[in-house]
Design an enzyme around this catalytic site. Structure first.
Site, short mmCIF file in Angstrom:
data_model
loop_
_atom_site.label_atom_id
_atom_site.label_comp_id
_atom_site.label_asym_id
_atom_site.label_seq_id
_atom_site.Cartn_x
_atom_site.Cartn_y
_atom_site.Cartn_z
N GLY A 227 0.83 -1.19 0.00
CA GLY A 227 0.00 0.00 0.00
C GLY A 227 0.87 1.24 0.00
O GLY A 227 0.40 2.34 0.29
N CYS A 337 -12.32 3.91 -29.76
CA CYS A 337 -13.67 4.38 -30.04
C CYS A 337 -14.51 4.20 -28.79
O CYS A 337 -15.29 3.24 -28.64
CB CYS A 337 -14.25 3.67 -31.25
C1 LIG Z 1 -1.60 -5.99 -5.35
C2 LIG Z 1 -1.08 -6.58 -4.13
C3 LIG Z 1 0.08 -6.04 -3.54
C4 LIG Z 1 0.82 -4.86 -4.09
O1 LIG Z 1 0.12 -3.65 -4.01
P1 LIG Z 1 0.82 -2.30 -4.48
O2 LIG Z 1 -0.17 -1.24 -4.21
O3 LIG Z 1 1.17 -2.41 -5.91
O4 LIG Z 1 2.07 -2.14 -3.67
C5 LIG Z 1 0.56 -6.68 -2.41
N1 LIG Z 1 -0.07 -7.76 -1.89
C6 LIG Z 1 -1.18 -8.29 -2.43
C7 LIG Z 1 -1.80 -9.49 -1.82
C8 LIG Z 1 -1.72 -7.72 -3.56
O5 LIG Z 1 -2.83 -8.25 -4.09
#
Ligand SMILES: *Cc1c(COP(=O)(O)O)cnc(C)c1O
Length: 411
Positions: A227, A337
């Protein structure tokens, strides 16, 4: 990519216009040195020694990129069995891969067991299945702590009505299954969604996981997901990874003291590692003035970069051909489109037909979310390693579009 003496240059002094001439547009270009910078920045923010970074590869799975991270020393977070297979092909050992699917069928888990990767369970029925079929295979459990984090509803996965993870409120049920079936829980996991702006929100989630961890005496690792937000525009807010590293290292150290063992602390960023390393280059096909707006049209669209339309994401756009012309105000659109607006009222140095424009932050969820909509082929990918450019995926052709189609002749 930086302006040097009035011209845009990629790492190693590479001229992006030359790459576009050589490989055509639209073109994705990735710079390995930026991926490495991000990895080192994250790892060095932590004083806790048993920190491991798992690259969440759904952001970008080109084999060259996977091999690069394998060499850097990361593990891998995979959300499908195909990502697991790509990871193994790139040289990751099975123990370094955590398989974290959502609503995958039991036979996908069976394949993951066969391949020997670590497995993350994110639903109670799957936990029950586990005790029936694979009781002796250790598992990780994905907990949803219901921390509301995330920049956009589509990527916020921790809230109460999210389909991800096992709700913290169902913990007693989880414990009942684990204890009665004698399941071996080696890890706990959370991933609350993209775009964490506040370190303390992240730590609140961690605190909930530590609380849960006290109930599982055989843990090897705690995975706090990702995150991490990166800046998409100048002065944009980003996750303060240094602050996070400092606070989380202290807190985790204290938790392990209490737990009785030093556990592995895993983080699994995707965007943080690859977003800023990627660019999408596209050519202006036409500048079209209406009574109210000047449109810059490109030889790409949401078939190649969907984030602006899907998430309302802001991507910085520059004129690579003429960086020094007087800026004008443009609405930048694609050639689908369908309404596919990349940016509204954007100041960009004057654009004429044929100019190359570049999108920044195109490394994560760019090519990976590309489609063949409007029956247009997907772009080529170039990987810059040690200052040299390598074509790591060719552009698709009409033959690629036809390759999976079977002729129907029973008229
Ligand atoms: C997508 C995902 C991440 C990575 O998220 P980012 O925002 O790209 O850092 C990490 N762990 C899981 C389980 C995910 O599905």
């Amino acid at each position: 990519m930086e302006l040097i003496d009035g011209k845009y240059r990629l790492c190693g002094g590479i001229d992006p216009l030359e790459l576009c001439r050589q490989y055509g547009t639209p073109l994705y270009v990735y710079d390995a040195s930026i991926m490495e910078r991000q990895y080192r920045r994250l790892i060095s923010a932590f004083s806790y020694p048993k920190i491991r970074i798992h690259y969440a590869c759904k952001a970008l799975t080109n084999l060259a990129v996977l091999q690069f991270f394998q060499r850097l020393g990361t593990g891998l977070d995979c959300v499908s069995i195909q990502e697991v297979q790509l990871g193994l092909k790139a040289g990751f050992s099975p123990e370094e891969i955590l398989y974290t699917p959502n609503f995958a069928a039991l036979d996908e888990y069976a394949e993951a067991v066969r391949l020997g990767v670590r497995i993350n369970i994110d639903a109670i029925p799957m936990l029950e299945n586990w005790s029936l079929h694979y009781r002796d295979i250790p598992i990780c459990i994905r907990i949803n702590p219901h921390i509301k984090a995330g920049g956009h509803d589509n990527i916020s996965v921790g809230h109460v009505d999210s389909k991800f993870g096992i709700s913290i409120h169902q913990l007693p049920h989880v414990l009942r299954i684990v204890e009665s079936q004698g399941l071996h829980v080696e890890g706990l996991h959370m991933h609350t969604g993209s775009d964490i702006l506040d370190v303390d929100v992240f730590l609140r989630g961690a605190e909930i996981l530590f609380e849960v961890a006290r109930k599982f005496p055989d843990l090897q690792f705690i995975d706090l997901g990702s995150g991490f937000k990166v800046p998409y525009k100048p002065d944009d807010i980003e996750t303060d990874v240094e602050e996070l590293g400092l606070k989380l290292s202290q807190r985790f150290e204290a938790f392990c003291q209490e737990y009785g063992r030093k556990l592995k602390l895993i983080l699994e960023p995707g965007k943080f590692l690859v977003s800023e390393a990627g660019y999408l280059f596209a050519r202006c096909t036409l500048v079209k003035q209406t009574t109210s707006t000047v449109f810059v049209g490109l030889d790409t669209g949401f078939n190649h970069l969907i984030r602006p339309m899907f998430y309302g994401a802001y991507h910085r756009i520059v004129n690579v051909t003429e960086p020094n012309f007087k800026p004008r105000i443009y609405t930048v659109v694609g050639n689908m489109c369908e309404t596919d607006t990349f940016a509204v009222d954007r100041r960009i140095p004057e654009v004429v037909e044929g100019d190359i424009l570049a999108f920044f932050n195109a490394g994560a969820y760019g090519w990976m979310m590309a489609s063949n909509y409007n029956s247009r082929p997907r772009p080529a990918e170039v990987f810059i390693y040690k200052g040299k450019a390598h074509l790591v995926r060719r552009r698709e052709t009409l033959d690629d579009l036809l390759a999976t189609q079977l002729p129907f002749e029973d008229w």
